[in-house]
Every structure is written in C-alpha cells, then in structure tokens.
Scaffold this active site. Structure first.
Site, PDB file in Angstrom:
ATOM      1  N   HIS A  78       0.825  -1.210  -0.152  1.00 38.68           N
ATOM      2  CA  HIS A  78      -0.035   0.042   0.162  1.00 38.68           C
ATOM      3  C   HIS A  78       0.783   1.282   0.040  1.00 38.68           C
ATOM      4  O   HIS A  78       0.719   2.128  -0.847  1.00 38.68           O
ATOM      5  CB  HIS A  78      -0.814  -0.058   1.312  1.00 38.68           C
ATOM      6  N   LEU A 120       4.150   1.651  -0.990  1.00 34.29           N
ATOM      7  CA  LEU A 120       4.762   1.854  -2.111  1.00 34.29           C
ATOM      8  C   LEU A 120       3.926   2.380  -3.402  1.00 34.29           C
ATOM      9  O   LEU A 120       4.276   3.229  -4.125  1.00 34.29           O
ATOM     10  CB  LEU A 120       5.403   0.555  -2.785  1.00 34.29           C
ATOM     11  N   ASN A 133      10.116  13.735  14.444  1.00 33.08           N
ATOM     12  CA  ASN A 133       8.537  13.682  14.946  1.00 33.08           C
ATOM     13  C   ASN A 133       8.301  14.885  15.843  1.00 33.08           C
ATOM     14  O   ASN A 133       7.181  15.275  15.538  1.00 33.08           O
ATOM     15  CB  ASN A 133       8.466  12.301  15.668  1.00 33.08           C
ATOM     16  N   TYR A 164       5.216  17.153  14.541  1.00 32.58           N
ATOM     17  CA  TYR A 164       3.879  17.225  15.193  1.00 32.58           C
ATOM     18  C   TYR A 164       3.889  18.456  16.487  1.00 32.58           C
ATOM     19  O   TYR A 164       3.263  18.505  17.081  1.00 32.58           O
ATOM     20  CB  TYR A 164       3.793  16.110  16.008  1.00 32.58           C
ATOM     21  N   THR A 174       6.597   7.689   7.373  1.00 32.71           N
ATOM     22  CA  THR A 174       6.581   6.527   6.616  1.00 32.71           C
ATOM     23  C   THR A 174       5.649   5.491   7.461  1.00 32.71           C
ATOM     24  O   THR A 174       5.306   4.654   7.256  1.00 32.71           O
ATOM     25  CB  THR A 174       7.812   5.703   6.186  1.00 32.71           C
ATOM     26  N   GLY A 175       5.752   5.986   9.039  1.00 27.37           N
ATOM     27  CA  GLY A 175       4.790   5.003   9.799  1.00 27.37           C
ATOM     28  C   GLY A 175       5.945   3.941  10.310  1.00 27.37           C
ATOM     29  O   GLY A 175       5.670   2.989  11.124  1.00 27.37           O
ATOM     30  N   GLY A 187       9.429   5.088  11.671  1.00 30.92           N
ATOM     31  CA  GLY A 187      10.345   5.700  12.365  1.00 30.92           C
ATOM     32  C   GLY A 187      10.326   5.141  13.889  1.00 30.92           C
ATOM     33  O   GLY A 187      11.403   4.901  14.460  1.00 30.92           O
TER      34      GLY A 187
END
Length: 357
Positions: free
Chosen positions: A127, A129, A243, A247, A302-303, A305
C-alpha cells in the site's frame, strides 16, 4: 509427569513412562470421555486443562476422532484467554493407544503472531509503495501534457521531487528495519560521547526546525558516555527529533535532555505539540501505525520511524518509553546502557561463579 484420578492406564510401562518423560513437546493421556489420566508439567502450564477433564470442545472432538480411528489425528485448537492464561494456538496430534488417547501438543501462538505480522507488513508495504509510485506516474503524464507550460512544469517537478523523497525515505526505513529484524543484543560497538552524538543529530534537523520556526533547547548532564553503534543511535534520535518537530506547533520549543540513571543514559525529547491519545499510546511503536494518517503523509512520515527507534533501543539492551497527553505534547525517552549489556552479563556470571567457589 502428573497423574489424575483413579482410572488405570496399565499399558504405560516403566519404559513408556521414560519415553514420555523425555518428549520435548507437552503431552496428555486422556480417556475417550475426556477424563485426564496423565499429563506432562509443560502441558499443564499451557492451560489446556484447568480441572481433571478436558473441556475444550475442539480438543474433545479431536480426542474422539483419534479414539475411533486407526491413524494419527491432526488439528488445531485455540484456547481462549482466561484469568490465568493468555489466548493460545495449539497444534494437536492425537492417536489412540489401547483404550486411551495420547495427545501431543505444540504451542504455535508465537508462530501465528509472526505470520500475521508478516502478512500485515507485506500488505502495508504494498500500500505504501503504491501511493508514491502511482503519484510519480501521474505526474510524469502531467509533465508530458504541460510541455509548453513552464509554470506547470515547475509545479509538477516540485511534486515529483517530494514524492521521490518520500519513496526514498520509505525504502531507507525498510532497509533499516531489515537490518534490525533480530532483537539479539549487539556484539560489536564503541564508547560514544553523548554530547557529540547530540550535536551531530542537531545539525541534521536544524533546517527542518527553522522552517517551522521551532527552537531546539538542549540541557541536562554533559560529558556522558554510552556504548553502541553510532549510526543506529543517531538514526533513532533523529527520528524522535524529526517527529517532535513535525507534530509541534510553529513558534514552540522542542527540548532535548540527557542524564544518567543507574547504569543507563537517558536521552529525552520533549515537545509542546498535539500530543497522543491514550488509546494510541500502546500502538505507536507498531510498524506503519499512524496516529494521524493524513498529517503523517503531509509531513512525509512512513509510519516506520518509531518502530525503528524501538528496535535500535532493544538491540542495545535498552528501551524507548513515551509519555503523552493530547494538547500538551509528548516526551520520548531512550534508555541506553552506558556499557555493553553483554559485558554486564559476563561480569554478573563471573561474580556468580566466584560466589559459588
């Protein structure tokens, strides 16, 4: 080996008992009606039986099939979670012996969990990629159509650069994770000056911080040393700082603090950002898990890290902890041993041997 009830199992000679005692797998001997006759200690530890009788219906059906047949009966049984045992997946092999049934058990819980992790990982990779690759394909078509429009060409080229950077970041994170698949402790490392490590990582993230008008403040104990691999620890700290910046609200601060607690160096990254909901805290170190998917894609996340941070800390013999509250920011803390945990274990073993002497 534990015996139950008064029912006789005369077919179990001393030789057979000796064979059963050295079986690597947990085992049960059960009567046709489900009454437990004998069991290995490991089988009882699994929680297959909580009384003197098998009560799991799937296991009872396998026992009945084995009692009535001439061949070995194979199957799989899920033991539901109880007050004393977690849910377990067991592979079963059962065969009738005289008037009873011998049941061999294999705990497949961890294997099943890893299979699910692998399937989810492959699905998520596919998903993730597809998104930048699909975007690059569309942008290439748009550039072809806008060949006579310099302004559009520049816009599409910038978009392609962002998508390429995102794809490169994803591939880089996947490579890092593949190198960290094993949670075995590092064998090789070096003594690292924490101040130098912090300076190196700050240089890497200063541009991102300035673009968001975020000030990074450094404090704590200086001249600390820790043991490990410099590149991995720099990658973990860089992930935490990036991060925190992404954020956080513009114009706020991100603080980085260092201190020595017992034999661990603690490096904390504190932000004044959006915070994390309590429901998400238990999952944020999972691969591809995003608290806010839309915002993560906007920032190029990318989810992976935090999963990388978790693995890096683990292979160094440490951990990464988090405190967060929605609307009040987050604090991530890396706890890394000041010297190799393998050396600590060796010293402890030597001390134990000395005490025995």
């Amino acid at each position: 080996m534990t015996e139950f009830g008064s029912q006789q199992t005369a077919w179990i000679s001393e030789d057979i008992s000796n064979v059963l005692a050295i079986l690597p797998q947990p085992w049960l001997i059960v009567a046709k009606d489900g009454m437990l006759l004998k069991a290995s200690e490991r089988a009882l530890e699994l929680g297959v039986v909580l009384t003197d009788r098998v009560e799991n219906l799937d296991l009872l059906n396998l026992i009945a099939a084995a009692a009535d047949g001439e061949n070995v009966t194979d199957g799989e049984v899920i033991l539901p979670k109880t007050r004393t045992h977690e849910e377990k997946v067991l592979r079963i092999r059962a065969t009738h012996v005289c008037n009873d049934v011998l049941v061999i058990l294999e705990d497949a819980t961890e294997e099943r969990r890893l299979d699910e992790v692998r399937r989810d990982f492959v699905a998520n990779i596919s998903h993730e990629l597809k998104t930048p690759v699909g975007a690059l394909s569309l942008l290439a078509e748009a550039i072809e159509a806008a060949v006579d429009d310099p302004a559009s060409l520049q816009h599409f080229a910038q978009r392609m650069r962002r998508e390429t950077a995102r794809l490169s970041s994803l591939v880089g994170d996947l490579i890092d994770l593949s190198r960290l698949q094993s949670d075995e402790l590092l064998v090789t490392g070096e003594q690292i000056n924490v101040d130098a490590l912090v300076t190196q990582v700050l240089d890497d993230v200063q541009t991102v911080a300035k673009n968001k008008d975020i000030e990074i403040v450094v404090g704590g104990t200086g001249n600390l040393m820790l043991w490990g691999q410099r590149d991995q620890l720099a990658s973990a700290l860089r992930n935490l700082l990036t991060n925190a910046i992404n954020y956080s609200h513009p114009g706020t601060r991100v603080a980085l603090g260092t201190k020595l607690v017992d034999d661990f160096v603690e490096i904390s990254v504190v932000d004044q950002g959006i915070g994390i909901a309590a429901a998400d805290l238990e999952r944020i170190f999972e691969r591809f898990y995003r608290v806010d998917p839309a915002r993560s894609r906007f920032t190029g996340g990318t989810g992976l890290g935090l999963s990388i941070v978790k693995h890096i800390c683990a292979v160094h013999g440490g951990e990464c902890t988090v405190w967060s509250q929605e609307g009040h920011g987050s604090t991530f803390t890396m706890r890394i041993p000041k010297q190799s945990p393998l050396i600590n274990n060796l010293d402890a073993n030597r001390q134990g041997e000395g005490a025995e002497k």
